[in-house]
Structures are given as C-alpha cells and as structure tokens.
Design an enzyme around this catalytic site. Structure first.
Site, PDB file in Angstrom:
ATOM      1  CG  HIS A 128     -18.633 -52.543 -71.113  1.00  0.00           C
ATOM      2  ND1 HIS A 128     -17.837 -52.467 -72.242  1.00  0.00           N
ATOM      3  CD2 HIS A 128     -19.856 -52.111 -71.486  1.00  0.00           C
ATOM      4  CE1 HIS A 128     -18.552 -51.998 -73.249  1.00  0.00           C
ATOM      5  NE2 HIS A 128     -19.791 -51.792 -72.828  1.00  0.00           N
ATOM      6  CG  ASP A 160     -19.353 -50.654 -76.378  1.00  0.00           C
ATOM      7  OD1 ASP A 160     -20.150 -51.539 -76.015  1.00  0.00           O
ATOM      8  OD2 ASP A 160     -19.094 -49.648 -75.686  1.00  0.00           O
ATOM      9  NE  ARG A 164     -21.908 -46.572 -76.008  1.00  0.00           N
ATOM     10  CZ  ARG A 164     -22.145 -47.767 -76.528  1.00  0.00           C
ATOM     11  NH1 ARG A 164     -22.396 -48.798 -75.751  1.00  0.00           N
ATOM     12  NH2 ARG A 164     -22.132 -47.943 -77.834  1.00  0.00           N
ATOM     13  CG  HIS A 205     -21.048 -55.799 -74.539  1.00  0.00           C
ATOM     14  ND1 HIS A 205     -21.669 -55.709 -73.314  1.00  0.00           N
ATOM     15  CD2 HIS A 205     -21.055 -54.539 -75.044  1.00  0.00           C
ATOM     16  CE1 HIS A 205     -22.051 -54.465 -73.094  1.00  0.00           C
ATOM     17  NE2 HIS A 205     -21.678 -53.728 -74.127  1.00  0.00           N
TER      18      HIS A 205
HETATM   19  C1  SIN Z   1     -22.944 -50.257 -72.366  1.00  0.00           C
HETATM   20  O1  SIN Z   1     -22.853 -51.452 -72.542  1.00  0.00           O
HETATM   21  O2  SIN Z   1     -22.464 -49.437 -73.128  1.00  0.00           O
HETATM   22  C2  SIN Z   1     -23.693 -49.736 -71.141  1.00  0.00           C
HETATM   23  C3  SIN Z   1     -22.891 -49.866 -69.896  1.00  0.00           C
HETATM   24  C4  SIN Z   1     -23.667 -49.437 -68.682  1.00  0.00           C
HETATM   25  O3  SIN Z   1     -24.829 -49.038 -68.815  1.00  0.00           O
HETATM   26  O4  SIN Z   1     -23.141 -49.501 -67.577  1.00  0.00           O
END
Ligand code: SIN
Length: 286
Positions: A260, A107, A275, A105
């Site tokens: 990612h 974000d 994050r 995905h």
């Molecule tokens: C995310 O999708 O923001 C998390 C990525 C991760 O935990 O590596």
C-alpha cells in the site's frame, strides 16, 4: 470477477479491480454473525484488501472487530490513541508536510512473523486527496515468465526496520512527532522472495520498497538491480486498486498479498485515521 458475489443475506462483495480489492456493503461491523466473519475472512483471502463504508465505530468497536479476525499486535513505533495502545494513529496535521506510509510498502515485513494485516478506519478525511493505493502481489507474480519465476523461487530476501524507524533513519525526519521509539528498531528478518499465502496457498511476490534491503547471497549492486525491476513491475497500474476515503470508511489489507501507498496530495488539510495491526505467522516458500 466483476460480478457481485453474495455471501450471507444482505452482505454484498463487489471487486474493485481484477488484480485485488473488493468493496463490502450491507453489513455493520459492530454486529457480525460468525458466518459474516467467515465470509469476510474468505473474501479477504480472495481479494487482498476489503473496503467498508459508513461504519460508525468507537475505538472499542474497532478493537472488537479486529479481535474477531485475529490477535492484535501493539505497534512499537507509532503514537497510540489515548487509552487504547492497540490503536496506532495515522495522522497528518494541516501544517505538516510529511505523511506516514507515503511510499510503497507492506507493514511489518521486518518481523520474523510479519503481521497478517491491518485494519484502518477513517476519522477525518481531507476534502480532496489522501487516497490509498494498493497493489496485488499475486497478480504481479502471475504476470512474470515461467523462467523468471523459477529463478525467484529459490531466493530469499533480507528485510529491516532499522533504516525506516531507527535512529538517524532518513524517513523519520519529518515524522518524529508521530513515530518514536527508535531504539526498538532492531529487527532484521529473512523471508522467501516468493511465499505461499498461509491461508489460500497462492504464490505471492514478497519483497517491498519500504523494508527489503537485499537478496541473500547477492551483493548490493546485484540486489538493487533485481529489486528495482521487481518494484517497477509490481507497481504497474494494472496490479493496483485505489481507495477514496470517506469518514467512517474502513480498509483491511493483507500484508502478505498486498502493498500500500498513502498519497500525500492534500496539503493544508488534516487527515486522521486509526490503525490496528493483526498478528501473523512465519512465512513459507511457495
Ligand atoms: C499506512 O501505511 O499504514 C497508512 C496508510 C494510509 O494512511 O492510507
């Protein structure tokens, strides 16, 4: 591309693959000069995702770093760190089965002005597993034929938050203790299938398996056929780089030029990251 590039003294930027990604060393994110920040932003545009190791950041330090890159988007679905609404928790406890972000995905593509990127800081990392995969949407687009690119260039796609974060969304079942506020999942947006990166101008494929729901003007079967092809193409290993987390590591990715995927292969261990998401802008066709 495999040669280390030197920007300001002491800072070294070393690509991790020819498609995307670079490791930045010789820098402390708590004490950056304006020239360092400019070099980081330039490298971010060139490589899509940057990795920094051995950073000793308090929540305030991470916020201060993110604010030098752009304005912070306060996430409306993730649990936040106590006292720091700007920092979303990315957590899987040792006894939990489902992780957050465990599928390809990018974000916030459901927003009309999708977030430009995210800054993820590793606090507790499992002894094995828990890597994050990244895929480069510039390299994926470049590898398509001219005829196919021409067809894609005229298309727009619909993106939504409802089926991921809304009430009854299947993806929420195992993470309702960490993802909330389903009533806020009201966003649908339309973006070009091929966008121009707002800073570099590079043409990028801009659909993703997490949030894209269809192609404007196409029926569900036609949309699924095209999107399935684009997803299997864009997730080919040669367009990827993989990050092995260590405590104190930080990854910052550009949501326009990368996807990612957080691997869920560390059952029985805790994984905990902070994050911060950075505001973006409306996207234009390439
Ligand atoms: C995310 O999708 O923001 C998390 C990525 C991760 O935990 O590596």
């Amino acid at each position: 591309m495999n040669r280390a590039e030197f920007y300001t003294p002491g800072m070294e930027i070393t690509p991790t693959s020819s498609a995307l990604g670079a490791e930045v060393s010789g820098i402390d994110l708590r004490s950056l000069t304006d020239a360092d920040v400019d070099a980081i932003i330039d490298a971010w545009g060139d490589h899509g995702v940057l990795f920094f190791r051995d950073q000793d950041l308090s929540p305030e330090d991470q916020i201060a770093f993110a604010e030098r890159i752009g304005s912070i988007n306060v996430n409306r679905f993730f649990s936040a760190v106590d006292g720091h609404p700007q920092i979303a928790e990315v957590l899987k406890e040792a006894d939990q089965a489902q992780n957050i972000g465990g599928g390809w995905h990018t974000d916030h593509s459901y927003d009309t002005e999708p977030a430009q990127g995210s800054v993820l800081y590793g606090r507790e990392i499992p002894p094995v597993g828990g890597d994050t995969l990244f895929a480069g949407m510039g390299a994926a687009y470049d590898a398509l034929s001219d005829g196919f690119k021409e067809m894609l260039n005229g298309l727009h796609a619909v993106h939504s938050s409802r089926h991921v974060f809304g009430d009854g969304a299947r993806g929420r079942e195992g993470v309702t203790d960490r993802i909330g506020n389903p009533d806020a999942a009201t966003q649908d947006s339309i973006h070009p299938v091929v966008i121009a990166h707002p800073h570099t101008g590079r043409s990028l494929l801009y659909v993703n398996p997490g949030f894209t729901t269809g192609i404007v003007g196409w029926n569900a079967r036609e949309s699924a056929a095209l999107l399935d092809f684009l997803y299997s193409h864009a997730s080919r290993p040669e367009f990827q780089t993989r990050f092995r987390w260590t405590e104190g590591a930080l990854a910052m990715w550009d949501n326009r030029s990368t996807w990612h995927f957080a691997l869920n292969d560390y059952h029985g261990h805790r994984r905990y990251l902070h994050r911060i998401t950075i505001e973006g802008c409306a996207l234009q066709a390439a």
